[in-house]
Design an enzyme around this catalytic site. Sequence first.
Site, PDB file in Angstrom:
ATOM      1  N   SER A  22       0.970  -1.191  -0.006  1.00 10.82           N
ATOM      2  CA  SER A  22       0.024   0.023   0.099  1.00 10.82           C
ATOM      3  C   SER A  22       0.973   1.172   0.037  1.00 10.82           C
ATOM      4  CB  SER A  22      -0.983   0.210   1.128  1.00 10.82           C
ATOM      5  OG  SER A  22      -1.868   0.765   0.992  1.00 10.82           O
ATOM      6  N   CYS A  25       3.737   7.323   2.841  1.00 12.25           N
ATOM      7  CA  CYS A  25       4.512   8.541   2.670  1.00 12.25           C
ATOM      8  C   CYS A  25       5.721   8.182   3.767  1.00 12.25           C
ATOM      9  CB  CYS A  25       3.887   9.686   3.130  1.00 12.25           C
ATOM     10  SG  CYS A  25       2.609  10.476   2.157  1.00 12.25           S
ATOM     11  N   ALA A  58       2.480   8.660  -1.926  1.00 11.79           N
ATOM     12  CA  ALA A  58       1.793   9.826  -2.710  1.00 11.79           C
ATOM     13  C   ALA A  58       2.807  10.613  -3.197  1.00 11.79           C
ATOM     14  CB  ALA A  58       0.591  10.349  -1.542  1.00 11.79           C
ATOM     15  N   GLN A 100       2.048   6.390  -7.081  1.00 12.25           N
ATOM     16  CA  GLN A 100       0.628   6.845  -6.547  1.00 12.25           C
ATOM     17  C   GLN A 100       0.703   8.529  -6.709  1.00 12.25           C
ATOM     18  OE1 GLN A 100      -0.885   7.474  -2.332  1.00 12.25           O
ATOM     19  NE2 GLN A 100      -2.616   6.394  -3.088  1.00 12.25           N
ATOM     20  N   TYR A 183      -7.533  14.412   0.459  1.00 15.05           N
ATOM     21  CA  TYR A 183      -6.668  15.194  -0.588  1.00 15.05           C
ATOM     22  C   TYR A 183      -7.846  15.648  -1.833  1.00 15.05           C
ATOM     23  CZ  TYR A 183      -3.327  13.013   2.441  1.00 15.05           C
ATOM     24  OH  TYR A 183      -2.660  12.860   3.553  1.00 15.05           O
ATOM     25  N   ARG A 231      -7.484   4.821  -6.039  1.00 17.11           N
ATOM     26  CA  ARG A 231      -7.812   4.912  -4.632  1.00 17.11           C
ATOM     27  C   ARG A 231      -9.062   5.680  -4.170  1.00 17.11           C
ATOM     28  NH1 ARG A 231      -4.028   3.614   0.739  1.00 17.11           N
ATOM     29  NH2 ARG A 231      -4.402   1.823  -0.285  1.00 17.11           N
ATOM     30  N   LEU A 302      -6.009  -2.944   7.998  1.00 12.24           N
ATOM     31  CA  LEU A 302      -5.735  -3.796   9.177  1.00 12.24           C
ATOM     32  C   LEU A 302      -5.881  -5.194   8.378  1.00 12.24           C
ATOM     33  CD1 LEU A 302      -7.246  -2.090  12.153  1.00 12.24           C
ATOM     34  CD2 LEU A 302      -4.860  -2.652  11.641  1.00 12.24           C
ATOM     35  N   GLY A 324      -0.363  -2.330   4.357  1.00  6.15           N
ATOM     36  CA  GLY A 324       0.392  -1.195   4.630  1.00  6.15           C
ATOM     37  C   GLY A 324       1.484  -1.355   5.811  1.00  6.15           C
ATOM     38  N   ARG A 325       1.069  -1.108   7.267  1.00  3.69           N
ATOM     39  CA  ARG A 325       1.765  -1.015   8.212  1.00  3.69           C
ATOM     40  C   ARG A 325       2.547  -2.574   8.523  1.00  3.69           C
ATOM     41  NH1 ARG A 325      -2.504   1.811  11.727  1.00  3.69           N
ATOM     42  NH2 ARG A 325      -3.873   0.748  10.283  1.00  3.69           N
TER      43      ARG A 325
HETATM   44  C1  FNR Z   1      -0.209   5.536   4.840  1.00  4.82           C
HETATM   45  N1  FNR Z   1      -1.279   5.598   4.020  1.00  4.82           N
HETATM   46  C2  FNR Z   1      -1.287   6.200   2.773  1.00  4.82           C
HETATM   47  N2  FNR Z   1      -2.322   6.090   1.968  1.00  4.82           N
HETATM   48  C3  FNR Z   1      -2.237   6.501   0.609  1.00  4.82           C
HETATM   49  O1  FNR Z   1      -2.954   6.139  -0.149  1.00  4.82           O
HETATM   50  N3  FNR Z   1      -1.053   7.217   0.423  1.00  4.82           N
HETATM   51  C4  FNR Z   1       0.008   7.387   1.072  1.00  4.82           C
HETATM   52  O2  FNR Z   1       0.927   8.153   0.817  1.00  4.82           O
HETATM   53  C5  FNR Z   1      -0.172   7.144   2.388  1.00  4.82           C
HETATM   54  N4  FNR Z   1       0.931   7.195   3.467  1.00  4.82           N
HETATM   55  C6  FNR Z   1       0.766   6.439   4.450  1.00  4.82           C
HETATM   56  C7  FNR Z   1       1.900   6.679   5.271  1.00  4.82           C
HETATM   57  C8  FNR Z   1       1.895   5.718   6.540  1.00  4.82           C
HETATM   58  C9  FNR Z   1       3.425   5.840   7.483  1.00  4.82           C
HETATM   59  C10 FNR Z   1       0.850   5.021   6.971  1.00  4.82           C
HETATM   60  C11 FNR Z   1       0.964   3.990   7.963  1.00  4.82           C
HETATM   61  C12 FNR Z   1      -0.095   4.933   5.998  1.00  4.82           C
HETATM   62  C13 FNR Z   1      -2.408   4.737   4.263  1.00  4.82           C
HETATM   63  C14 FNR Z   1      -2.052   3.162   3.874  1.00  4.82           C
HETATM   64  O3  FNR Z   1      -1.632   3.235   2.619  1.00  4.82           O
HETATM   65  C15 FNR Z   1      -3.093   2.401   4.366  1.00  4.82           C
HETATM   66  O4  FNR Z   1      -4.281   2.594   3.486  1.00  4.82           O
HETATM   67  C16 FNR Z   1      -3.378   2.354   5.821  1.00  4.82           C
HETATM   68  O5  FNR Z   1      -2.227   2.286   6.709  1.00  4.82           O
HETATM   69  C17 FNR Z   1      -4.288   1.077   6.219  1.00  4.82           C
HETATM   70  O6  FNR Z   1      -3.554  -0.297   5.831  1.00  4.82           O
HETATM   71  P1  FNR Z   1      -2.775  -1.018   6.959  1.00  4.82           P
HETATM   72  O7  FNR Z   1      -1.528  -0.142   7.158  1.00  4.82           O
HETATM   73  O8  FNR Z   1      -3.468  -1.299   7.958  1.00  4.82           O
HETATM   74  O9  FNR Z   1      -2.279  -2.295   6.347  1.00  4.82           O
END
Ligand code: FNR
Length: 352
Positions: A22, A25, A58, A100, A183, A231, A302, A324-325
């Site tokens: 995912s 940033c 992003a 993205q 955004y 997205r 999640l 993501g995380r």
């Molecule tokens: C994000 N998320 C995010 N989403 C997105 O569309 N563009 C981005 O640049 C970011 N940047 C970003 C930075 C950080 C440090 C985190 C933790 C999250 C959201 C991310 O892509 C994701 O949708 C969410 O974190 C939920 O998924 P997880 O982390 O639960 O797997």
Amino acid sequence: MTALGQPLELRGVTLPHRIAMSPMCQYSAGPDGLPTDWHLAHLGARAVGGAGLVITEASAVLPEGRISPRDAGIWSPAHVDAWRPVTAFVAAQGAVPAIQLAHAGFKASTYWPFAQERGGVPDADGGWQPVAPGTEPFVPAYRTPRALDEAGIHAVIAAFAQAAVYAVDAGFRAVEIHAAHGYLLHEFYSPLTNHRTDGWGGDRAGRTRLAVAVATAVRDAVGPDVPVLARVSATDWTDGGWDVTDTVALARELVTAGVDLIDCSSGGVVPQADIPVGPGYQAPLAEQVRRDAGVLTGAVGLITEPEQAERIVADGQADLVLIGRELLRDPYWPRRALAKLGGQPHWPDQYA
Ligand code: FNR
């Protein structure tokens, strides 16, 4: 074979399986939004770890579209040169590099999460005035935006298209339009933030016009073979806000405009919302959009367990799972997940 392990064909590109990184940033770009060694190491590690689709953070299509002065961008030939080593390394690991494309709207020019300061960045510290559908800031601590005029809106559409051209030139094999999380594009389609009375506001057709115009322009820019994902925030989780029924309608329009997969996230356009955060909490949104709009979807949020990811794809909630995380915690999650589900992921020779 597992559902998660199945390849996914999107136009001229085949993802090796259904696990994507995912966009996240990193607030680690150079002063002009140029990616750095951090991006090579960070995205490269997730490609080594087995993600099938590696989506960058992003990346702003215009300097004023950065969330923070430390965000990456893709608005000049210098960005093309700087991204090239990243895409080459990711692709060499067998992953598909994607970027993205983003514009932060009224959430631009803010301090990054690990800065000492909070809120909007003043001009004196490298900040700028954001742009938005109107002149209300996201929260009082953020900078007050300037409302985009007709010429400004067309400049944004053109910037997304030009950024898409740069992206392909830089070696990205797919692009994702960021139309979520409060955004710019989301600010236009949400009734909570778009109070315009011209042709870019009003009813749903007016409010979604910018997102659809961007999708059309990006599709034209990349040609027929490059997958375009979008997205969206599938709901604002707020009474009177954007909801999943609206998303179903938008998804159909985006796909008509040339988008191949709707990545279903949620929220972000207002600071307070009642979000039922829990394991896989956004997957039902992906499921409803997939079923009611008849489009391919991505599920995110999640998703941390291999069996959970497998069920999302096997049960037809989504065609792609974005992690993501959990991928920050464990770059090898995709290989481990596929192995745990009984697959035999091919490790790089160096690690085999
Ligand atoms: C994000 N998320 C995010 N989403 C997105 O569309 N563009 C981005 O640049 C970011 N940047 C970003 C930075 C950080 C440090 C985190 C933790 C999250 C959201 C991310 O892509 C994701 O949708 C969410 O974190 C939920 O998924 P997880 O982390 O639960 O797997």
